[in-house]
Design an enzyme around this catalytic site. Structure first.
Site, PDB file in Angstrom:
ATOM      1  N   ASP A  47       0.551  -1.131  -0.161  1.00  0.00           N
ATOM      2  CA  ASP A  47      -0.040   0.299   0.214  1.00  0.00           C
ATOM      3  C   ASP A  47       0.864   0.943   0.040  1.00  0.00           C
ATOM      4  O   ASP A  47       0.739   1.733  -0.785  1.00  0.00           O
ATOM      5  CB  ASP A  47      -0.752  -0.151   1.214  1.00  0.00           C
ATOM      6  CG  ASP A  47      -2.264  -1.270   1.166  1.00  0.00           C
ATOM      7  OD1 ASP A  47      -2.075  -1.891   0.038  1.00  0.00           O
ATOM      8  OD2 ASP A  47      -3.159  -0.742   1.830  1.00  0.00           O
ATOM      9  N   ARG A  91       1.206   6.733  17.200  1.00  0.00           N
ATOM     10  CA  ARG A  91       1.121   8.105  15.844  1.00  0.00           C
ATOM     11  C   ARG A  91       1.686   8.971  15.612  1.00  0.00           C
ATOM     12  O   ARG A  91       2.720   9.869  14.660  1.00  0.00           O
ATOM     13  CB  ARG A  91      -0.070   8.187  15.338  1.00  0.00           C
ATOM     14  CG  ARG A  91      -1.257   6.794  15.350  1.00  0.00           C
ATOM     15  CD  ARG A  91      -0.080   6.137  13.910  1.00  0.00           C
ATOM     16  NE  ARG A  91      -0.851   4.716  13.183  1.00  0.00           N
ATOM     17  CZ  ARG A  91      -0.592   4.201  12.822  1.00  0.00           C
ATOM     18  NH1 ARG A  91       0.218   3.671  12.312  1.00  0.00           N
ATOM     19  NH2 ARG A  91      -1.546   2.840  12.885  1.00  0.00           N
ATOM     20  N   ASP A 135      -6.674   7.422  12.738  1.00  0.00           N
ATOM     21  CA  ASP A 135      -4.681   6.999  12.562  1.00  0.00           C
ATOM     22  C   ASP A 135      -4.487   8.747  11.678  1.00  0.00           C
ATOM     23  O   ASP A 135      -3.831   9.500  11.793  1.00  0.00           O
ATOM     24  CB  ASP A 135      -4.294   5.881  11.585  1.00  0.00           C
ATOM     25  CG  ASP A 135      -4.102   5.311  12.491  1.00  0.00           C
ATOM     26  OD1 ASP A 135      -4.276   5.284  14.077  1.00  0.00           O
ATOM     27  OD2 ASP A 135      -3.843   4.097  12.593  1.00  0.00           O
ATOM     28  N   SER A 175      -7.063  -6.138   8.549  1.00  0.00           N
ATOM     29  CA  SER A 175      -6.018  -5.012   8.902  1.00  0.00           C
ATOM     30  C   SER A 175      -5.232  -5.443   9.687  1.00  0.00           C
ATOM     31  O   SER A 175      -6.242  -5.637  10.391  1.00  0.00           O
ATOM     32  CB  SER A 175      -6.504  -3.853   7.530  1.00  0.00           C
ATOM     33  OG  SER A 175      -7.203  -3.411   8.910  1.00  0.00           O
TER      34      SER A 175
END
Lengths: 416, 416, 416, 416
Positions: D20, D102, D131, D185
Site C-alpha cells: 500500500d 502515531r 490514524d 488489516s
C-alpha cells in the site's frame, strides 16, 4: 463553488426578512431551482414579523409557504430556563444567549420540513462561525437524512459588492443603511443581543458605546438603586415582586430592569468551536439578573453535594450548548441530573440593581437548608457537638499524616 | 471539657494580640501548664503588630518566645497568586480570601515549633468553622506527630460572660468596645476582609453598611470611572499602569483602587466543610479586579483546550483550598497542571472600574492567540477554508445521525 | 468508654446470629438497659436465617421483636443493578460488593425502628472500617434524629479474650471454631464475599487459597471454556442463555458460572474513607461476568457522548457508594443521569468463561448503533464522505496550528 | 479526485515497505510530480527494515532520501511509559496501542521534513479511521504550515482492483498473498497488534483464532502459572525479576511472558473520533501485565487524594490520546499532573500469569503508605482513636440530616 445538488425539491429557509437572508432566498431559487419555504420566528429579537411576510411574498414565495411563529414562551420555558438551572457560563463569563436560540429554530425548521415534505433546510450563518454548527448539528440530530444548504459556504458572493450586485440583479430591495458595510453584525433574542466584527475586531480597543442596544451606559443609569424580588419554583423564575408571570413575560420584565440599570454588558474574547478566537460584545440584561438570583436561591435550598456536583459539571454542559450539542444524549443526561437537583429550589431572592451591577441582598425559602441554630456561635444546638469536629479533622488528616511520615522516611534515606 | 494532655511542654500559638487569643494564651498556661510561644503574622490585616508584642510580654511571654513576622510578600507571591492562576471561586462566587491565609500561618507555626522544640500548636478558631480544619490539616500534613490544642473545642468558656470572667480573673486587659458582644466577627488579610455572625445570621436581611470596612459603598463611589492597566507575566500580575510592583505592593494598590470604587463586595450563603450553611460577607476589592484582569489576559493567550480543562478542574481546586487541603498531593498536582498552562499568559489588560464593577475593556499580548486574519469576515485567510467547516460539521454530526436513525427504528418497532 | 445515653428505650440491631452480634445484643441489654429488636436479612450471604431467630430467642428477645427478611431480590434489583448500570469500580478494580449492601440494611432497620417506635439503631461494624460510615450515613439520611449505637467504638471489650469472657459471663453459646482468633474476617452477600485482616495484612504476601470461598482456584477450573449469553433490557440483565430470570436468580446463576470457572478474584490494597489503606480479598464471580457483559452491550448501544460522560463520572459515583453516600442528593443526581443513558441498552452478549477470565466474544442488539456500512473499507456509504475528514481534521487542528505559530514567534523573540 | 497542489516539491512519506505505501510512493511521484523522501521506523512491529530500503530504492528513491530509524527505546520511554503512568484505558478497556505510536512517527516525519527542506508530509491511513487524524493533528501541531497529502482521501483508487492495476502499471512488485483481499488489516508495534475489517466486521461473531498474532490461545497456554516480579521507579517499570532493563527491552520481555500465557487479548467495539463505531481486536500482552503491575505499585505508594484525582482524569486523558491530541496543551497539562503523582511510585509487584490472566499477588515499596499498625484490629495504634470515627461520621452526616429534616417539613406542607 461546490457542486449543487439539483435533486433538491423544497427547502425550508430560516428567514429573517433582512437583506442577507433575502439574497439567500433568491439564490436558493436561482441556483437550486427548488421551492423555498420561509420560516420566520419571533424569539424576542425586537423586530416586527409582518414585514418579513411581505418581503417573502414580494420575492415570490407562495403564502402557504410562509411560516411565521411566535416562539418567545417556548424559547424561554424550554431552552433558556433549563439552561439557567445549570448556572451555565461559557468560559466563565458568557451566558450563551446566541447558542441557546439555534436549536429551537432548527427544530421548527425540521418540523415544517416534515409537514411540507421538504428535503432540505437552509440557514444564513457564515462559514467561520459557531452558528452553522449549531444549526446543522440540530438538523441532523432530528432528521438524519435531511439535506443542508449553507449558502455562505457554497456561493461565490464573497464580497459586499458581489452581494449587492446580486441583490440588484434580482430586484431585492436594499435599505439605504445596508448599502455600506455594517460596522458590526448583530444577533438578538429575548435573552440577549450580541455584536461582533469590524469595529470590534481589535480586542485591545474598547467597544464603542453605540454598539450597545439593550442596555444604557451604566454611567447614565439612575443614581438610586432598584430593588427587585424574584420568585422561584423548582429552579425556574416564576414571579417578580410577587407578581406571577409567564416565562417570556418575566424575562422581558427583567430585561427592562436590566436595561434601565446598565446591567449585563460583556466584552469577551472567546474560543469558537471551529478553532479560532473571536471577540464579541454581549448584552444579557435580564439573564444576568436571573443568573445571580438563581445562584442566590440555590445557596439556601441546594445541598452542598448537589451544588458542587453541578458546579463541576457546568463547564462541560455550557460547552455542549456553545458547540451546538443541545440535541445530544450527553446534554440530555446532564439535564436530567440538573433538573433532579432543582426539586426544592423554591423561594424568593431580593437583589439590588445599580449602575451595571446586580447584587443579591436577601433570600428566603420554605425549603431552606440554612439553619440558624446550627451556625450560631452559642453551643447547645442538638445537631452539633464541637468535639465531633476533632474526630472529623483527625480522620481527614490521617492520610496526610501518613504521607508526611513517608516523605520524612524517604528524605532520611536520601540523606544517608 | 476533654481530657488535658499534661505531657505537653511547649506550644506555639497563632496569636493576634486581641482579646480572644489573649484569653487562649492564658488558658494554655493555666490549663496545660506549658510554655507558650506566640506567633503573630502580618498578612496585611491592617493592624499594627507591636501592640501584640507588648500584650504578649504583659501576659508573661518571654521575649525570645515572641515571634512576629511580616508575611505579606510571601502570602501574595506563594499563596494568593498561585490560586488566582486558577481563577478559583468557591461555589461560583467566593474568592477564598480567608481560606488561603490559613496554610501559611500554619506552616510558620510548624517552622517555629521545630525551631523552639515545641511539641504542640494552637489556634483560636471555633469548633463550628472551617478555619480549625484548615489550620489542623496543614499542621498534620507538615508535622504528622504534632499535638494540636483547639481551645474553643475544649474549654468550658462557652459564653461571652465566662470569657470575660476568665479575662478579669487573669488580669487580661479588656478594651471597652470588647465588653459587649461583637455584632459580627471579622477576618482580614491583604486579600480580603470577611464578616459573619450575629447581625448577618438572617440571610434574608441585607448586610448593614457598617459591616463593610474595605470598600466604600458603590453609591458613594466616584461618578467618573477609573481606568487601570494590569500587566501580567506567566499568569501573575507584575505591574499597574506600566509600573512594576512586588506582589504585595501590587495587591495593596489594587485594593486601594477597588476600595475607592466600591468593588468586591459579596453577600454569600455558603456550604462549610463541617456540614452546615453559613452566611458571610466578603470584601475582596483588589482580588476582584485581579480575577477579571486574569481572565482577560488568559482570553487571548490561553488555548481553548487549556482554558476549558482549567475551567473544569477549577471547582475541585477551589473546594480543596476551601476545605483546607492546600498541603495535599491532589492540590499540588492540580497546581502543576495550572502553572503549566500559564507559561505564555503574559501581556496587559485594561479595566474600567466604576461604582462596584470592574470591566475588562481591552487586552494585548506579545503571545496573543487571537488572529484578526482568521476571524475576519472576508475570505482569503490562508489557514481557513469555509468548506472545511462542512466536513467538520458532517463528522461531528455522524454519531447524532446514527442515533436518530436508531431511535426512528426503535419507534417503528414500538408502534407495530 | 464513652458516656451511655440511658434515655434510649428501644434499639434495632442489625443481627447476624453470629457470636459478635450476639455479644452486642447482650451488651446493649446490659449497658443501655433497653429493649433490643433484632433484624436479620438474607442478602444471599449463604447462611440459614432460622438459627438467628433461635439464637435471638435464646438471648431473651421477644418473638415480636425478631425481624427476619429475605431481601435478595430487592438487593439485586434496586441496589446492585443500578450500580452496575454505571460500570462502577472503586479505584479501578473493586466492584463494591460490601459497600452496596449497607444502605439497604440500614434502610430496613430504620423502617423497623419507625414501626416499633425504636429511638435507636445499632450495628456490629468496627471503628476503623468503612461499614460504620456507610451504616450511619444511611441511618441519618433517612431518619435525622435517630440515635446510633456503635458498640465497637464504645465498649471496653477491646481484645478477643475480653469478648469471650463477656460471652461466657452472659451465657452466649460459643462455637468451638470461634474460640480462637479467626485468621481473617469475612463479609458476604449475593454479589460477593470479601475477607480482610490477619493472614491478609501483609500486602506483599499472596492470599492463601483457603481464604477464597466463592470461587474455585482457576487452576482447578475446567479445561473447556463455558459459553454463556446474557440478555439485557434497559441496562439490566434479564436472561441467561435465553431464559428470563428475576434479578436475584440471575445473579445467583452467574455466581454459579463464575465459581465453576474461577472468575472474579481480586487481591487489592485500597484506600478507606476513614483515611488508611487496607488490604482485602474480594470474590465477585457473577458480578465480574456481569460487568464485562454490560460493557459489551453498551459498546454497541450507547452513543460515544453518553459513554464517555458515564466513564468520566464513574469514579466519583463509585467513590460515593464506597464512602457510604448512597442516600445523598449527588448519588441520586448521578443515578438519573446514568439511568437516562440506559434506555436503549438492550440486547444480548456472549461471553467465554475460562480459568479465571470472562471475555466478551459477541454482542447483538435491535438498538445497535454499530453500522457495518459506515465502517466498511469500501466507499459508497451514504453517510460518509472521505473528504469530510479533511475538513474535520483541518478545523480540529486550527487552534494547534495557531499555538505552534505563537510558540515559534515567542521562540524568535527569546533568541534575538 | 480533489485538486492537486502542483507547488509541492518534496514530501516525506511514512513508508512501511508494504504494497500500500509503495503504491502511495509511486502515486505521489506521478500525481504530484514531487520528490519523495521515505521514512521507515522500527517501533517493534516485528518486521525487518532493510527490505523497505531495497524496495524504496527499487521505486527510484535516492539513497539520501531514504530514512530508516530504530525508535523502539524512544517509543517506550517517551510515549508508552508516560501513558501507562496514567493507567490510560480508552472506553474502559483499550490500552491505546495504535494511538500512542502515531505522534512519534509524525514527529520524526516533521524533523526529517525540516532537515531535507520538504514542504509536505504524507501517510497511508484511510479516510474513515482515527490514524489520519492522529497523524495530521501531530503534523500541524509541530509544523503549522506543513502541507499534508492523504492519498486515501484523494485518489480514485477506491477498489482493490484499481490499486492492483495501478501497482502493475507502475512495476510495483506484488507479493502473491497480497493479490487477494486481506481478510483483515493489521497494525503492530512493540506495545500491541490490532486487527480490524472484513472477518471482524460483524460484532456478533467471535474473532477467529488465526487473527491473533501476538499471543497464543489461553487454552494452549501452560498449565502451570508463571510468577513474575516487576520493579518500578517513579512510576516506570525498570526491572523484571530483579534484572534492570531498558524500557524497550523490558516491554519486549513482558510481551514474551504475555504471549506465552495468552494474556492481553481484547475484542472491542469502540467509538472512533470520526463518528462511527468500529470493531477491533487488540493484543497487548506486555502492556496488560504492565497495567496491572502499575496499579499494584500505585496501590501502596499513592495517596488516596492523588489516586482518585488521577482516576477521575484518566478517561479524558485517554480520549485525548485516542483522538490524536498528544501534542496539545491539555494533554501536556494532564501529563505534568500525572508525573507529579509518580514521584514516590517505586517498588516491586509480583504477578501470577496464567491462561489469559495477570493477577497481582504481592507488592512492596520503601515508600509504602500502607501501615499495618493502623489497619490492624487491635487498638493501640498511636494515630487512630476509634472515637474519632464518631465525629467524622457525625459531621459528614450533618448535611444529610439537615436535608432529611427539610424533606420531612416539605412533605408535611404538601400533605396539609
Amino acid at each position: 463553488m461546490s457542486q449543487v445538488d439539483k435533486a433538491i425539491k423544497r427547502v425550508v429557509l430560516a428567514y429573517s426578512g433582512g437583506l442577507d437572508t433575502s439574497i439567500i432566498l433568491k439564490w436558493l431559487q436561482t441556483t437550486y431551482g427548488c421551492e423555498v419555504v420561509t420560516f420566520t420566528a419571533d424569539l424576542g429579537q425586537g423586530e416586527e414579523l409582518e414585514p418579513a411576510r411581505k418581503k417573502a411574498e414580494l420575492l415570490g414565495i407562495k403564502p402557504e409557504n410562509i411560516y411565521i411563529e411566535d416562539l418567545r414562551e417556548e424559547f424561554v420555558r424550554d431552552y433558556v430556563f433549563p439552561m439557567f438551572r445549570a448556572n451555565a457560563q461559557y468560559e466563565g463569563l458568557y451566558l450563551l444567549g446566541t447558542s441557546i436560540a439555534r436549536p429551537l429554530i432548527a427544530k421548527k425548521q425540521i418540523e415544517i420540513a416534515r409537514k411540507v415534505g421538504a428535503d432540505a433546510v437552509s440557514h444564513g450563518s457564515t462559514g467561520k462561525g459557531n452558528d452553522q454548527v449549531r444549526y446543522e448539528l440540530s438538523y441532523y440530530a432530528l432528521e438524519p437524512d435531511i439535506k443542508v444548504i449553507a449558502p455562505w459556504r457554497e456561493w461565490d458572493l464573497t464580497s459586499r459588492t458581489a452581494l449587492l450586485d446580486f441583490a440588484e440583479k434580482n430586484q431585492i430591495p436594499i435599505a439605504k443603511d445596508k448599502r455600506g458595510d455594517a460596522p458590526f453584525s448583530v444577533d438578538a433574542n429575548l435573552l440577549h443581543a450580541s455584536s461582533e466584527g469590524k469595529v470590534l475586531e481589535d480586542p485591545a480597543v474598547e467597544v464603542p458605546d453605540y454598539v450597545y442596544s439593550r442596555t444604557i451606559d451604566p454611567e447614565d443609569a439612575p443614581d438610586i438603586p432598584t430593588i427587585v424580588t424574584v420568585g422561584f419554583e423548582k429552579g425556574d423564575a416564576v414571579s417578580i415582586d410577587g407578581q406571577a408571570m409567564s416565562p417570556a413575560t418575566l424575562l422581558a420584565k427583567l430585561n427592562d430592569l436590566g436595561r434601565a440599570n446598565g446591567i449585563g454588558r460583556l466584552d469577551l474574547v472567546e474560543n469558537r468551536f471551529v478553532g479560532m478566537k473571536s471577540r464579541g460584545m454581549y448584552e444579557t440584561p435580564g439573564g444576568t439578573i436571573l443568573y445571580f438570583a438563581h445562584r442566590g436561591i440555590e445557596s439556601i435550598t441546594l445541598d452542598r453535594g448537589a451544588a458542587h456536583l453541578k458546579d463541576e459539571l457546568m463547564p462541560k454542559y455550557a460547552e455542549l450548548i456553545y458547540n451546538g450539542f443541545w440535541f445530544s444524549p450527553e446534554r440530555e443526561m446532564l439535564q436530567v441530573l440538573i433538573d433532579k437537583s432543582q426539586e426544592h429550589v423554591t423561594g424568593t431572592v431580593r437583589l439590588k440593581l445599580y449602575k451595571g451591577s446586580a447584587w443579591v441582598i436577601g433570600r428566603e425559602s420554605p425549603n431552606s437548608l440554612y439553619d440558624q441554630d446550627l451556625v450560631t456561635f452559642e453551643e447547645g444546638a442538638v445537631a452539633y457537638d464541637h468535639r465531633d469536629a476533632a474526630g472529623f479533622i483527625k480522620l481527614n488528616a490521617l492520610r496526610l499524616r501518613t504521607l508526611a511520615k513517608r516523605d520524612r522516611r524517604a528524605k532520611g534515606r536520601t540523606q544517608t
